[in-house]
Design a protein around this motif. Structure first.
Motif, PDB file in Angstrom:
ATOM      1  N   SER A   1      10.300  69.394   6.387  1.00  0.00           N
ATOM      2  CA  SER A   1      11.574  69.662   7.075  1.00  0.00           C
ATOM      3  C   SER A   1      12.267  68.354   7.441  1.00  0.00           C
ATOM      4  CB  SER A   1      11.335  70.472   8.358  1.00  0.00           C
ATOM      5  OG  SER A   1      10.680  69.664   9.333  1.00  0.00           O
ATOM      6  N   THR A   2      13.575  68.422   7.629  1.00  0.00           N
ATOM      7  CA  THR A   2      14.324  67.233   8.046  1.00  0.00           C
ATOM      8  C   THR A   2      13.884  66.790   9.437  1.00  0.00           C
ATOM      9  OG1 THR A   2      16.132  68.646   8.829  1.00  0.00           O
ATOM     10  CG2 THR A   2      16.347  67.732   6.617  1.00  0.00           C
ATOM     11  N   THR A   3      13.499  67.731  10.281  1.00  0.00           N
ATOM     12  CA  THR A   3      13.011  67.382  11.626  1.00  0.00           C
ATOM     13  C   THR A   3      11.759  66.527  11.521  1.00  0.00           C
ATOM     14  OG1 THR A   3      13.896  69.458  12.477  1.00  0.00           O
ATOM     15  CG2 THR A   3      12.270  68.331  13.841  1.00  0.00           C
ATOM     16  N   GLN A   4      10.858  66.906  10.614  1.00  0.00           N
ATOM     17  CA  GLN A   4       9.627  66.144  10.442  1.00  0.00           C
ATOM     18  C   GLN A   4       9.902  64.791   9.786  1.00  0.00           C
ATOM     19  OE1 GLN A   4       6.575  68.013   8.063  1.00  0.00           O
ATOM     20  NE2 GLN A   4       4.972  66.678   8.849  1.00  0.00           N
ATOM     21  N   VAL A   5      10.816  64.736   8.822  1.00  0.00           N
ATOM     22  CA  VAL A   5      11.199  63.464   8.200  1.00  0.00           C
ATOM     23  C   VAL A   5      11.691  62.497   9.276  1.00  0.00           C
ATOM     24  CG1 VAL A   5      12.866  62.345   6.657  1.00  0.00           C
ATOM     25  CG2 VAL A   5      11.670  64.404   5.899  1.00  0.00           C
ATOM     26  N   ALA A   6      12.589  62.975  10.141  1.00  0.00           N
ATOM     27  CA  ALA A   6      13.122  62.136  11.224  1.00  0.00           C
ATOM     28  C   ALA A   6      12.022  61.742  12.205  1.00  0.00           C
ATOM     29  CB  ALA A   6      14.249  62.875  11.939  1.00  0.00           C
TER      30      ALA A   6
ATOM     31  N   ILE B   1      17.774  50.670   8.238  1.00  0.00           N
ATOM     32  CA  ILE B   1      17.310  52.042   8.044  1.00  0.00           C
ATOM     33  C   ILE B   1      18.484  52.876   7.544  1.00  0.00           C
ATOM     34  CG2 ILE B   1      17.671  52.642  10.467  1.00  0.00           C
ATOM     35  CD1 ILE B   1      15.129  54.415  10.221  1.00  0.00           C
ATOM     36  N   GLU B   2      18.234  53.664   6.525  1.00  0.00           N
ATOM     37  CA  GLU B   2      19.274  54.510   5.929  1.00  0.00           C
ATOM     38  C   GLU B   2      18.781  55.944   5.835  1.00  0.00           C
ATOM     39  OE1 GLU B   2      22.371  53.757   5.002  1.00  0.00           O
ATOM     40  OE2 GLU B   2      22.179  51.631   5.489  1.00  0.00           O
ATOM     41  N   GLY B   3      19.696  56.887   5.969  1.00  0.00           N
ATOM     42  CA  GLY B   3      19.377  58.285   5.754  1.00  0.00           C
ATOM     43  C   GLY B   3      19.121  59.091   7.010  1.00  0.00           C
ATOM     44  N   GLN B   4      19.247  58.469   8.179  1.00  0.00           N
ATOM     45  CA  GLN B   4      18.973  59.187   9.423  1.00  0.00           C
ATOM     46  C   GLN B   4      19.992  60.300   9.694  1.00  0.00           C
ATOM     47  OE1 GLN B   4      18.689  55.578  11.918  1.00  0.00           O
ATOM     48  NE2 GLN B   4      16.770  56.447  12.642  1.00  0.00           N
ATOM     49  N   GLN B   5      21.170  60.177   9.111  1.00  0.00           N
ATOM     50  CA  GLN B   5      22.218  61.160   9.376  1.00  0.00           C
ATOM     51  C   GLN B   5      21.799  62.567   8.962  1.00  0.00           C
ATOM     52  OE1 GLN B   5      22.517  58.483   7.372  1.00  0.00           O
ATOM     53  NE2 GLN B   5      23.785  57.064   8.536  1.00  0.00           N
TER      54      GLN B   5
ATOM     55  N   TRP C   1      16.163  62.004   3.086  1.00  0.00           N
ATOM     56  CA  TRP C   1      15.441  60.857   2.547  1.00  0.00           C
ATOM     57  C   TRP C   1      15.784  59.677   3.447  1.00  0.00           C
ATOM     58  CZ3 TRP C   1      16.621  58.666  -3.027  1.00  0.00           C
ATOM     59  CH2 TRP C   1      15.908  57.504  -3.236  1.00  0.00           C
ATOM     60  N   ILE C   2      14.808  59.197   4.174  1.00  0.00           N
ATOM     61  CA  ILE C   2      15.020  58.042   5.040  1.00  0.00           C
ATOM     62  C   ILE C   2      14.305  56.849   4.417  1.00  0.00           C
ATOM     63  CG2 ILE C   2      14.558  56.999   7.298  1.00  0.00           C
ATOM     64  CD1 ILE C   2      14.905  59.732   8.560  1.00  0.00           C
ATOM     65  N   ALA C   3      15.035  55.754   4.266  1.00  0.00           N
ATOM     66  CA  ALA C   3      14.467  54.499   3.780  1.00  0.00           C
ATOM     67  C   ALA C   3      14.467  53.500   4.931  1.00  0.00           C
ATOM     68  CB  ALA C   3      15.273  53.963   2.605  1.00  0.00           C
ATOM     69  N   MET C   4      13.312  52.899   5.167  1.00  0.00           N
ATOM     70  CA  MET C   4      13.150  51.926   6.252  1.00  0.00           C
ATOM     71  C   MET C   4      12.750  50.590   5.645  1.00  0.00           C
ATOM     72  SD  MET C   4      10.978  54.315   8.883  1.00  0.00           S
ATOM     73  CE  MET C   4      11.371  53.331  10.343  1.00  0.00           C
ATOM     74  N   ASP C   5      13.526  49.566   5.903  1.00  0.00           N
ATOM     75  CA  ASP C   5      13.309  48.251   5.307  1.00  0.00           C
ATOM     76  C   ASP C   5      12.675  47.303   6.326  1.00  0.00           C
ATOM     77  OD1 ASP C   5      13.411  45.818   4.028  1.00  0.00           O
ATOM     78  OD2 ASP C   5      15.509  45.983   3.436  1.00  0.00           O
ATOM     79  N   TYR C   6      11.433  46.925   6.065  1.00  0.00           N
ATOM     80  CA  TYR C   6      10.740  45.915   6.864  1.00  0.00           C
ATOM     81  C   TYR C   6      10.591  44.616   6.059  1.00  0.00           C
ATOM     82  CZ  TYR C   6       9.656  49.231  10.563  1.00  0.00           C
ATOM     83  OH  TYR C   6       9.755  50.125  11.608  1.00  0.00           O
ATOM     84  N   LEU C   7      11.547  44.353   5.186  1.00  0.00           N
ATOM     85  CA  LEU C   7      11.616  43.187   4.307  1.00  0.00           C
ATOM     86  C   LEU C   7      10.513  43.181   3.255  1.00  0.00           C
ATOM     87  CD1 LEU C   7      12.829  40.393   6.755  1.00  0.00           C
ATOM     88  CD2 LEU C   7      14.171  41.851   5.248  1.00  0.00           C
ATOM     89  N   ASP C   8       9.256  42.916   3.629  1.00  0.00           N
ATOM     90  CA  ASP C   8       8.173  42.918   2.646  1.00  0.00           C
ATOM     91  C   ASP C   8       7.736  44.324   2.263  1.00  0.00           C
ATOM     92  OD1 ASP C   8       7.975  40.209   2.284  1.00  0.00           O
ATOM     93  OD2 ASP C   8       6.419  39.933   3.800  1.00  0.00           O
ATOM     94  N   VAL C   9       7.962  45.277   3.168  1.00  0.00           N
ATOM     95  CA  VAL C   9       7.546  46.665   2.950  1.00  0.00           C
ATOM     96  C   VAL C   9       8.755  47.573   3.152  1.00  0.00           C
ATOM     97  CG1 VAL C   9       6.043  48.540   3.735  1.00  0.00           C
ATOM     98  CG2 VAL C   9       5.205  46.181   3.783  1.00  0.00           C
ATOM     99  N   VAL C  10       9.005  48.439   2.179  1.00  0.00           N
ATOM    100  CA  VAL C  10      10.056  49.449   2.310  1.00  0.00           C
ATOM    101  C   VAL C  10       9.387  50.819   2.314  1.00  0.00           C
ATOM    102  CG1 VAL C  10      12.123  50.490   1.286  1.00  0.00           C
ATOM    103  CG2 VAL C  10      11.824  48.003   1.243  1.00  0.00           C
TER     104      VAL C  10
END
Length: 116
Positions: free
Chosen positions: A43-48, A69-73, A77-86
């Motif tokens: 679910s989107t709730t669980q993704v968030a 971070i993209e996709g929270q809206q 699909w949420i992508a989180m960028d920690y530079l070395d790890v996405v």
């Protein structure tokens, strides 16, 4: 790096994320980072919730802030960028549609079983 991956995977497991894998991209010219971590939720709730858990644990345990971070809206699909790890957190149907792991099929992959 390993501590970062471990913290992210544990945060995903805490929120019951499914089919967690990490892809080692260090051997690929032009890769945007050294590792992808991919998981999905129903679910989107669980993704968030997974994204929130990762962000909280990374800050509290390692002092690492998410760079972007993209996709929270819509939380499909949420992508989180920690530079070395996405980190890619998909709603299950979208993960099956995009097949992100297949794009990097030559990358060494580690699967993480859910721990109770």
């Amino acid at each position: 790096m390993e501590k970062m991956i471990e913290t992210i995977v544990n945060a995903i497991q805490d929120k019951k994320g499914k089919d967690i894998v990490s892809l080692d991209l260090t051997g690929f010219d032009g890769a945007i980072c050294s590792h992808f971590i991919v998981c999905n939720a129903d679910s989107t709730t669980q993704v968030a919730g997974i994204a929130d858990g990762i962000e909280k644990d990374m800050l509290e345990k390692l002092g690492e802030k998410v760079w972007r971070i993209e996709g929270q809206q819509n939380a499909f699909w949420i992508a989180m960028d920690y530079l070395d790890v996405v980190v890619h957190i998909f709603q299950t149907e979208l993960r099956e549609f995009y097949k992100l792991e297949e794009l990097w099929a030559d990358a060494p992959m580690k699967k993480y079983d859910y721990e109770l």
